[in-house]
Design a protein around this motif. Structure first.
Motif, mmCIF file in Angstrom:
data_model
loop_
_atom_site.group_PDB
_atom_site.id
_atom_site.type_symbol
_atom_site.label_atom_id
_atom_site.label_comp_id
_atom_site.label_asym_id
_atom_site.label_seq_id
_atom_site.Cartn_x
_atom_site.Cartn_y
_atom_site.Cartn_z
ATOM 1 N N GLU A 163 0.718 -1.265 0.106
ATOM 2 C CA GLU A 163 -0.112 -0.029 0.052
ATOM 3 C C GLU A 163 1.103 1.204 -0.041
ATOM 4 O OE1 GLU A 163 -3.612 2.199 -0.300
ATOM 5 O OE2 GLU A 163 -3.453 -0.171 -0.166
ATOM 6 N N ARG A 164 0.519 2.286 -0.544
ATOM 7 C CA ARG A 164 0.986 3.737 -0.709
ATOM 8 C C ARG A 164 1.068 4.334 0.707
ATOM 9 N NH1 ARG A 164 -1.709 6.808 -5.134
ATOM 10 N NH2 ARG A 164 -3.395 5.854 -4.138
ATOM 11 N N PHE A 165 2.398 4.760 1.049
ATOM 12 C CA PHE A 165 2.354 5.335 2.602
ATOM 13 C C PHE A 165 2.565 6.664 2.839
ATOM 14 C CE2 PHE A 165 4.251 5.693 6.905
ATOM 15 C CZ PHE A 165 3.364 5.310 7.560
ATOM 16 N N ALA A 166 3.419 7.354 1.903
ATOM 17 C CA ALA A 166 3.952 8.387 1.988
ATOM 18 C C ALA A 166 4.452 9.017 0.639
ATOM 19 C CB ALA A 166 5.527 8.684 2.771
ATOM 20 N N GLN A 167 4.428 10.454 0.635
ATOM 21 C CA GLN A 167 4.853 11.088 -0.639
ATOM 22 C C GLN A 167 6.088 11.675 -0.760
ATOM 23 O OE1 GLN A 167 2.627 14.753 -1.750
ATOM 24 N NE2 GLN A 167 2.528 14.159 -3.821
ATOM 25 N N LEU A 168 7.112 11.505 -1.703
ATOM 26 C CA LEU A 168 8.291 12.328 -1.706
ATOM 27 C C LEU A 168 7.984 13.465 -2.722
ATOM 28 C CD1 LEU A 168 10.913 9.279 -2.398
ATOM 29 C CD2 LEU A 168 10.171 10.629 -0.299
ATOM 30 N N VAL A 169 8.364 14.635 -2.352
ATOM 31 C CA VAL A 169 8.261 15.680 -2.825
ATOM 32 C C VAL A 169 9.688 16.307 -3.317
ATOM 33 C CG1 VAL A 169 7.606 18.112 -2.927
ATOM 34 C CG2 VAL A 169 6.088 16.521 -1.885
ATOM 35 N N PHE A 170 10.182 16.483 -4.754
ATOM 36 C CA PHE A 170 11.498 16.709 -5.068
ATOM 37 C C PHE A 170 11.695 18.187 -5.045
ATOM 38 C CE2 PHE A 170 10.194 12.420 -6.246
ATOM 39 C CZ PHE A 170 11.190 11.537 -5.726
ATOM 40 N N LEU A 171 12.958 18.489 -4.738
ATOM 41 C CA LEU A 171 13.298 20.081 -4.712
ATOM 42 C C LEU A 171 14.531 20.019 -5.546
ATOM 43 C CD1 LEU A 171 12.754 19.386 -1.351
ATOM 44 C CD2 LEU A 171 11.868 21.594 -1.596
ATOM 45 N N THR A 172 14.657 20.863 -6.270
ATOM 46 C CA THR A 172 16.062 21.102 -7.014
ATOM 47 C C THR A 172 17.043 22.217 -6.084
ATOM 48 O OG1 THR A 172 15.232 22.923 -8.369
ATOM 49 C CG2 THR A 172 15.049 20.787 -9.318
ATOM 50 N N LEU A 173 17.973 21.828 -6.139
ATOM 51 C CA LEU A 173 19.267 22.559 -5.298
ATOM 52 C C LEU A 173 19.540 23.782 -6.395
ATOM 53 C CD1 LEU A 173 20.965 20.067 -3.420
ATOM 54 C CD2 LEU A 173 19.190 21.157 -2.721
ATOM 55 N N GLU A 174 19.952 24.986 -5.913
ATOM 56 C CA GLU A 174 20.414 25.915 -6.692
ATOM 57 C C GLU A 174 21.743 25.878 -7.283
ATOM 58 O OE1 GLU A 174 21.286 30.641 -6.215
ATOM 59 O OE2 GLU A 174 19.143 30.135 -5.496
ATOM 60 N N SER A 175 22.567 25.131 -6.689
ATOM 61 C CA SER A 175 23.916 24.560 -7.168
ATOM 62 C C SER A 175 23.932 23.314 -6.748
ATOM 63 C CB SER A 175 25.036 25.657 -6.742
ATOM 64 O OG SER A 175 25.181 25.621 -5.390
ATOM 65 N N GLY A 176 24.700 22.322 -7.286
ATOM 66 C CA GLY A 176 24.907 21.164 -6.974
ATOM 67 C C GLY A 176 25.761 21.048 -5.205
ATOM 68 N N ALA A 177 25.296 20.150 -4.505
ATOM 69 C CA ALA A 177 25.863 19.843 -3.270
ATOM 70 C C ALA A 177 27.375 19.695 -3.511
ATOM 71 C CB ALA A 177 25.084 18.829 -2.471
ATOM 72 N N ARG A 178 28.077 20.497 -2.646
ATOM 73 C CA ARG A 178 29.433 20.312 -2.765
ATOM 74 C C ARG A 178 29.932 18.803 -2.076
ATOM 75 N NH1 ARG A 178 32.067 24.765 0.324
ATOM 76 N NH2 ARG A 178 33.036 23.024 1.509
ATOM 77 N N GLY A 179 29.273 18.378 -0.905
ATOM 78 C CA GLY A 179 29.574 17.161 -0.248
ATOM 79 C C GLY A 179 28.116 16.679 -0.361
ATOM 80 N N THR A 180 28.009 15.357 -0.983
ATOM 81 C CA THR A 180 26.497 14.685 -0.887
ATOM 82 C C THR A 180 26.467 13.940 0.259
ATOM 83 O OG1 THR A 180 27.467 13.102 -2.480
ATOM 84 C CG2 THR A 180 26.439 14.917 -3.512
ATOM 85 N N TYR A 181 25.347 13.270 0.463
ATOM 86 C CA TYR A 181 25.154 12.568 1.593
ATOM 87 C C TYR A 181 25.971 11.421 1.678
ATOM 88 C CZ TYR A 181 22.562 9.395 4.797
ATOM 89 O OH TYR A 181 22.308 8.841 6.085
ATOM 90 N N ASP A 182 26.433 10.624 0.632
ATOM 91 C CA ASP A 182 27.319 9.674 0.657
ATOM 92 C C ASP A 182 28.813 10.080 1.118
ATOM 93 O OD1 ASP A 182 27.095 10.636 -1.680
ATOM 94 O OD2 ASP A 182 28.244 9.155 -2.556
ATOM 95 N N GLN A 183 29.074 11.319 0.883
ATOM 96 C CA GLN A 183 30.196 11.689 1.168
ATOM 97 C C GLN A 183 30.287 12.528 2.696
ATOM 98 O OE1 GLN A 183 30.332 14.478 -2.078
ATOM 99 N NE2 GLN A 183 31.610 13.101 -3.473
ATOM 100 N N ARG A 184 29.444 12.829 3.140
ATOM 101 C CA ARG A 184 29.246 13.427 4.428
ATOM 102 C C ARG A 184 29.188 12.253 5.652
ATOM 103 N NH1 ARG A 184 29.766 18.806 4.339
ATOM 104 N NH2 ARG A 184 29.440 19.734 2.285
ATOM 105 N N SER A 185 27.823 12.103 5.948
ATOM 106 C CA SER A 185 27.575 11.143 6.909
ATOM 107 C C SER A 185 27.328 9.606 6.502
ATOM 108 C CB SER A 185 26.310 11.381 7.744
ATOM 109 O OG SER A 185 25.219 11.381 6.906
ATOM 110 N N GLY A 186 26.414 9.807 5.649
ATOM 111 C CA GLY A 186 26.279 8.401 4.712
ATOM 112 C C GLY A 186 25.801 7.258 5.584
ATOM 113 N N THR A 187 25.200 7.642 7.134
ATOM 114 C CA THR A 187 24.784 6.540 8.066
ATOM 115 C C THR A 187 23.930 5.584 7.198
ATOM 116 O OG1 THR A 187 25.137 8.475 9.601
ATOM 117 C CG2 THR A 187 24.142 6.404 10.310
ATOM 118 N N TYR A 188 23.058 6.000 6.578
ATOM 119 C CA TYR A 188 22.069 5.139 6.083
ATOM 120 C C TYR A 188 22.245 4.800 4.547
ATOM 121 C CZ TYR A 188 20.181 5.922 10.669
ATOM 122 O OH TYR A 188 20.095 5.828 12.155
#
Length: 199
Positions: A163-188
């Motif tokens: 069953e559908r549970f949640a909605q993802l709403v996508f946002l654009t960043l004005e400039s690309g992230a210098r350090g993405t999630y996988d490069q910073r914490s990346g815990t999950y």
């Protein structure tokens, strides 16, 4: 930062097309002077398809029927009820009243360096008494999503797998992230199934 309140109230007194034209002109000049760039752009259904085609946003498996005008509905793959030490992956999960639970998505979501996402509980579940507090999915994240929630109703909550549970709403960043999630914490990063906590 919302639109300056004084500008909104002043323009609403003018009314009509004159008011709207004046509003746009004054808003643009005021925003330039304040350095305010306005709203963060959301991706429409057409944008989501275009970003997928370019490989900047991936959702697997992808179902076009899960697209919304400005987002994508993700569905339940697994439900965990920690107090009962239960993990349900097929059929229907039954969460007792006033009980915490967690949901993992069927979909694996991968975001590029120019895209982030907000998570919103579908109102169907809020109307059934589900409370949840969600955050952002950072640019560079890849994996399934785990949502923590609470059955605040006085009845057993039924959660059909798929069953559908949640909605993802996508946002654009004005400039690309210098350090993405996988490069910073990346815990999950790369998580699969319900992941309650990682040190």
């Amino acid at each position: 930062m919302g639109e300056p309140r004084v500008l909104t109230s002043w323009v609403s007194t003018l009314g009509g097309e004159v008011g709207l034209s004046m509003h746009r002109m004054i808003r643009e000049r005021l925003y330039r002077r304040l350095g305010y760039r306005g709203a963060v752009p959301l991706l429409s259904d057409a944008d989501i398809l275009a970003y997928r085609a370019r490989g900047e946003l991936m959702i697997e498996p992808f179902a076009e029927r899960s697209l919304t005008p400005n987002g994508y509905d993700v569905s339940i793959e697994e439900v965990a009820v920690p107090s009962l030490q239960q993990q349900i992956r097929e059929g229907t999960a039954r969460v007792p009243a006033l009980t915490r639970f967690a949901v993992s998505t069927k979909e694996t979501v991968t975001l590029g360096r120019h895209v982030a996402a907000q998570i919103w509980l579908r109102t169907t579940w809020a109307r059934r008494g589900v409370l949840a507090s969600f955050g952002m999915v950072d640019a560079g994240f890849s994996g399934t999503l785990t949502f923590g929630a609470f059955n605040a109703s006085d009845a057993v909550l039924e959660l059909p797998i798929g069953e559908r549970f949640a909605q993802l709403v996508f946002l654009t960043l004005e400039s690309g992230a210098r350090g993405t999630y996988d490069q910073r914490s990346g815990t999950y990063q790369g998580q699969r199934g319900v992941t309650l906590d990682r040190p």
